[in-house]
Design a protein around this motif. Structure first.
Motif, mmCIF file in Angstrom:
data_model
loop_
_atom_site.group_PDB
_atom_site.id
_atom_site.type_symbol
_atom_site.label_atom_id
_atom_site.label_comp_id
_atom_site.label_asym_id
_atom_site.label_seq_id
_atom_site.Cartn_x
_atom_site.Cartn_y
_atom_site.Cartn_z
ATOM 1 N N ARG A 1 0.835 -1.205 0.000
ATOM 2 C CA ARG A 1 0.000 0.000 0.000
ATOM 3 C C ARG A 1 0.868 1.254 0.000
ATOM 4 O O ARG A 1 0.595 2.215 -0.718
ATOM 5 N N ALA A 2 1.945 1.236 0.782
ATOM 6 C CA ALA A 2 2.853 2.383 0.818
ATOM 7 C C ALA A 2 3.496 2.615 -0.541
ATOM 8 O O ALA A 2 3.648 3.766 -0.980
ATOM 9 N N HIS B 1 -9.016 6.253 0.628
ATOM 10 C CA HIS B 1 -10.035 6.096 1.675
ATOM 11 C C HIS B 1 -9.462 5.727 3.042
ATOM 12 O O HIS B 1 -10.196 5.244 3.912
ATOM 13 N N ASP B 2 -8.173 5.950 3.253
ATOM 14 C CA ASP B 2 -7.602 5.656 4.572
ATOM 15 C C ASP B 2 -8.232 6.547 5.643
ATOM 16 O O ASP B 2 -8.516 7.729 5.400
ATOM 17 N N ARG B 3 -8.443 5.976 6.823
ATOM 18 C CA ARG B 3 -8.962 6.728 7.958
ATOM 19 C C ARG B 3 -8.142 6.426 9.188
ATOM 20 O O ARG B 3 -7.663 5.292 9.374
ATOM 21 N N GLU B 4 -7.949 7.423 10.028
ATOM 22 C CA GLU B 4 -7.309 7.188 11.309
ATOM 23 C C GLU B 4 -8.268 6.412 12.209
ATOM 24 O O GLU B 4 -9.489 6.590 12.133
ATOM 25 N N PHE B 5 -7.725 5.527 13.018
ATOM 26 C CA PHE B 5 -8.579 4.768 13.918
ATOM 27 C C PHE B 5 -7.809 4.402 15.177
ATOM 28 O O PHE B 5 -6.579 4.318 15.165
ATOM 29 N N ALA B 6 -8.570 4.192 16.216
ATOM 30 C CA ALA B 6 -7.968 3.782 17.490
ATOM 31 C C ALA B 6 -7.626 2.300 17.419
ATOM 32 O O ALA B 6 -8.285 1.516 16.737
ATOM 33 N N GLY B 7 -6.591 1.916 18.140
ATOM 34 C CA GLY B 7 -6.194 0.517 18.156
ATOM 35 C C GLY B 7 -7.185 -0.346 18.932
ATOM 36 O O GLY B 7 -7.969 0.179 19.737
#
Length: 278
Positions: free
Chosen positions: A169-170, A270-276
């Motif tokens: 992805r990177a 469509h990447d989103r930040e999310f909590a672990g």
């Protein structure tokens, strides 16, 4: 963007550099004669040796390796770009005598334009009883690499890297429209996972995935899976050698297909930040 004719070289690399070059050279010449402008060889193109003492004798620095030098001259002679899927060379890191498992991208003038050291080393215990500790001999790299070519950007990976989708992805988000996966897959993992992983990485990134492979029973006793494969950005297998014999696999890459796949499913945006997880 113009279409790109490519060829993947499937090898059964011998246990000495001189024999390795003699093995791969005619296959590369066949690929160039068939019209390929970018030719890719598998992991460990310069030698495959299990025995530590034998490896130590064959191992040298990148700029002294006879196979690398010969392949650079061959790319210049044939006027093709050549990805040495990997060569096993001295890493050059003081205090660490392990080798590097290194991809080298060679342009049509014979110059090394990019290198990549395998990030993920193969330390596994397979259900068949096979045990591999690549980390004992190979120093892992520490950076991802995307290289510029006349046809677009090429992301570089090697073999076991295929199991780490965040790397792919990177590379795609850094502009790669094609990603190389030169490999020496074991038979058990190749039979179970090779094509599925290649297709998954192509689908996730919307990239062409180019996977030249080692194949068959080698001089040092190991067996590799073969089945060199080209996968399109929609996840379809475009070309495949359905065997474990040395050979040449031709394909033509159309980069408009990358655009269409990414427009249809724009997952890279469509990447989103999310909590672990707890």
């Amino acid at each position: 963007m113009a279409k790109l004719p490519i060829a993947l070289i499937q090898t059964r690399t011998p246990a000495s550099p001189a024999a390795a070059f003699a093995h791969v050279e005619p296959l590369i010449r066949e690929a160039a004669a068939g019209g390929a402008k970018l030719i890719l060889t598998p992991e460990a193109t310069n030698f495959l040796i299990k025995d530590p003492a034998g490896r130590a004798v064959a191992l040298t620095a990148q700029d002294r390796d006879a196979v690398i030098a010969g392949l650079r001259a061959l790319a210049r002679e044939l006027g093709v770009w050549l990805l040495i899927g990997s060569a096993i060379v001295k890493s050059g890191h003081q205090g660490d005598d392990r080798a590097a498992n290194r991809s080298l991208l060679i342009d049509d003038a014979g110059a090394v334009v990019a290198t990549y050291d395998k990030l993920h080393v193969y330390d596994v215990d397979l259900p068949t009883g096979e045990r591999w500790r690549e980390s004992a001999a190979i120093r892992p790299g520490d950076r991802a690499v995307v290289a510029d070519t006349p046809w677009g950007r090429l992301g570089l990976t090697i073999c076991y890297d295929i199991r780490f989708p965040h790397l792919y992805r990177a590379l795609a988000k850094a502009g790669a429209g094609m990603i190389s996966v030169p490999a020496a897959f074991t038979v058990p993992t190749g039979e179970a996972h090779w094509e599925t992983l290649l297709r998954a990485r192509a689908i996730e990134t919307g990239c062409w995935v180019l996977a030249p492979a080692q194949a068959g029973l080698h001089e040092d006793g190991r067996r590799t899976w073969g089945r060199s494969t080209v996968v399109g950005p929609w996840g379809e297998v475009v070309a495949k050698l359905d065997h474990d014999e040395p050979g040449v696999l031709f394909a033509t890459l159309d980069f408009d297909v990358v655009t269409r796949a990414r427009n249809a499913v724009p997952q890279l945006t469509h990447d989103r930040e999310f909590a672990g997880p707890a």
